[in-house]
Design a protein around this motif. Structure first.
Motif, PDB file in Angstrom:
ATOM      1  N   THR A 146       0.821  -1.218   0.000  1.00 37.20           N
ATOM      2  CA  THR A 146       0.000   0.000   0.000  1.00 37.20           C
ATOM      3  C   THR A 146       0.848   1.259   0.000  1.00 37.20           C
ATOM      4  O   THR A 146       0.577   2.203  -0.752  1.00 37.20           O
ATOM      5  CB  THR A 146      -0.955   0.007   1.209  1.00 37.20           C
ATOM      6  N   LYS A 156       1.130   4.179  -2.946  1.00 35.31           N
ATOM      7  CA  LYS A 156       0.920   5.615  -2.712  1.00 35.31           C
ATOM      8  C   LYS A 156       2.126   6.438  -3.164  1.00 35.31           C
ATOM      9  O   LYS A 156       1.970   7.528  -3.719  1.00 35.31           O
ATOM     10  CB  LYS A 156       0.624   5.868  -1.232  1.00 35.31           C
ATOM     11  N   ASP A 170      -8.238   7.398  -2.076  1.00 37.34           N
ATOM     12  CA  ASP A 170      -8.087   5.999  -1.665  1.00 37.34           C
ATOM     13  C   ASP A 170      -7.999   5.111  -2.896  1.00 37.34           C
ATOM     14  O   ASP A 170      -8.204   5.560  -4.034  1.00 37.34           O
ATOM     15  CB  ASP A 170      -9.185   5.529  -0.705  1.00 37.34           C
ATOM     16  N   HIS A 177     -11.334  15.488   2.688  1.00 38.08           N
ATOM     17  CA  HIS A 177      -9.959  15.307   2.240  1.00 38.08           C
ATOM     18  C   HIS A 177      -9.197  16.607   1.963  1.00 38.08           C
ATOM     19  O   HIS A 177      -7.988  16.563   1.766  1.00 38.08           O
ATOM     20  CB  HIS A 177      -9.935  14.438   0.986  1.00 38.08           C
TER      21      HIS A 177
END
Length: 280
Positions: A83, A87, A111, A151
């Protein structure tokens, strides 16, 4: 004739049937660890539809007409195993891709989900998500607005909400072509906006989100790109604040069992990256 030149397939899609007691529809994000089922108060109804293969006709749809658009572009990141590395490596590449393809001034990923089909496996926790065989739209207007609040910094939000903003899902196969349980997309121009959409609460552990469930409409025109490769991707519009009556503002979509899938096709693996997209 190449199997990829098949024009249409007949397939079964799962549509929404509202709660019989008239209450607001809801669904839990997390599945029951024993049954693998998500708590919900509505049912799925199967309908057979024709799904057109757009291989060789990709330019007949676009984000602002149909609500989705296909592209071919390789990316450097290919492992999709960690993960944090996703990113660090895949997010920046995708930001630049979406800016280039849309003309957006700012793109903010919030996400991603990796889906790997595992027949017979019940565990559908965040690390083991499978393809979703249910017609839906990821966001409503209210949940899209909530995402901006969630966000982005509080100081920026008022100005961002005054301009054009979108939520776009960048969907791409991982490591092999996606013949197995591919993605079907409904042309926005064939959706009856006032009749086909049902706001549905999406229950997280700490909050409620909201999606649109979709009622069956025989006018829906379904499309897919057979055997999408890892170097191909589709941008799926989940929401667009430009509501002018001419611009597509969402895309119903679903995974489906393609009856023409080769028997030796590897199980589908894909990543979907969800992004807030802003324009000056």
């Amino acid at each position: 004739m190449s199997v990829d030149s098949i024009n249409t397939v007949a397939a079964t899609l799962q549509y929404f049937s509202p709660p019989k007691d008239g209450s607001k529809a809801y669904m839990a994000v997390d599945a029951d660890p024993v049954t693998g089922e998500r708590a919900r108060n509505w049912e799925s109804i199967p309908h057979q539809v024709e799904i057109e293969n757009l291989r060789g006709k990709e330019d007949t749809v676009s984000l602002d007409t149909a609500g989705f658009q296909f592209f071919r572009r390789a990316v450097q990141h290919r492992s999709f195993a960690n993960t944090e590395v996703i990113k660090e490596e895949y997010y920046p590449e995708s930001i630049e891709l979406v800016k280039e393809m849309t003309g957006a001034s700012r793109v903010v990923p919030f996400d991603h989900t990796i889906r790997r089909r595992r027949p017979g496996e019940i565990d559908d926790t965040e690390e083991k998500r499978q393809p979703v065989p249910q017609v839906h739209i990821d966001q409503t207007a209210q949940s899209a607005k909530n995402r901006v609040h969630l966000h982005m910094s509080a100081e920026e939000v008022p100005k961002l909400l005054q301009g054009r903003y979108q939520i776009i899902n960048l969907w791409r196969p991982i490591s092999r072509p996606a013949y197995d349980w591919p993605l079907a997309l409904c042309d926005y121009r064939t959706v009856a906006r006032e009749n086909d959409l049902v706001p549905t609460a999406l229950k997280y552990a700490d909050r409620d989100g909201e999606t649109f469930s979709i009622l069956y409409n025989p006018n829906h025109k379904w499309k897919y790109l057979r055997g999408m490769e890892p170097d191909e991707f589709v941008l799926i519009k989940c929401f667009d604040s430009k509501d002018d009556g001419a611009t597509a503002i969402f895309t119903p979509h679903t995974a489906f069992e393609d009856p023409t899938t080769p028997k030796d096709a590897p199980l589908r693996e894909s990543i979907e990256l969800r992004l807030l997209v802003f324009y000056d």
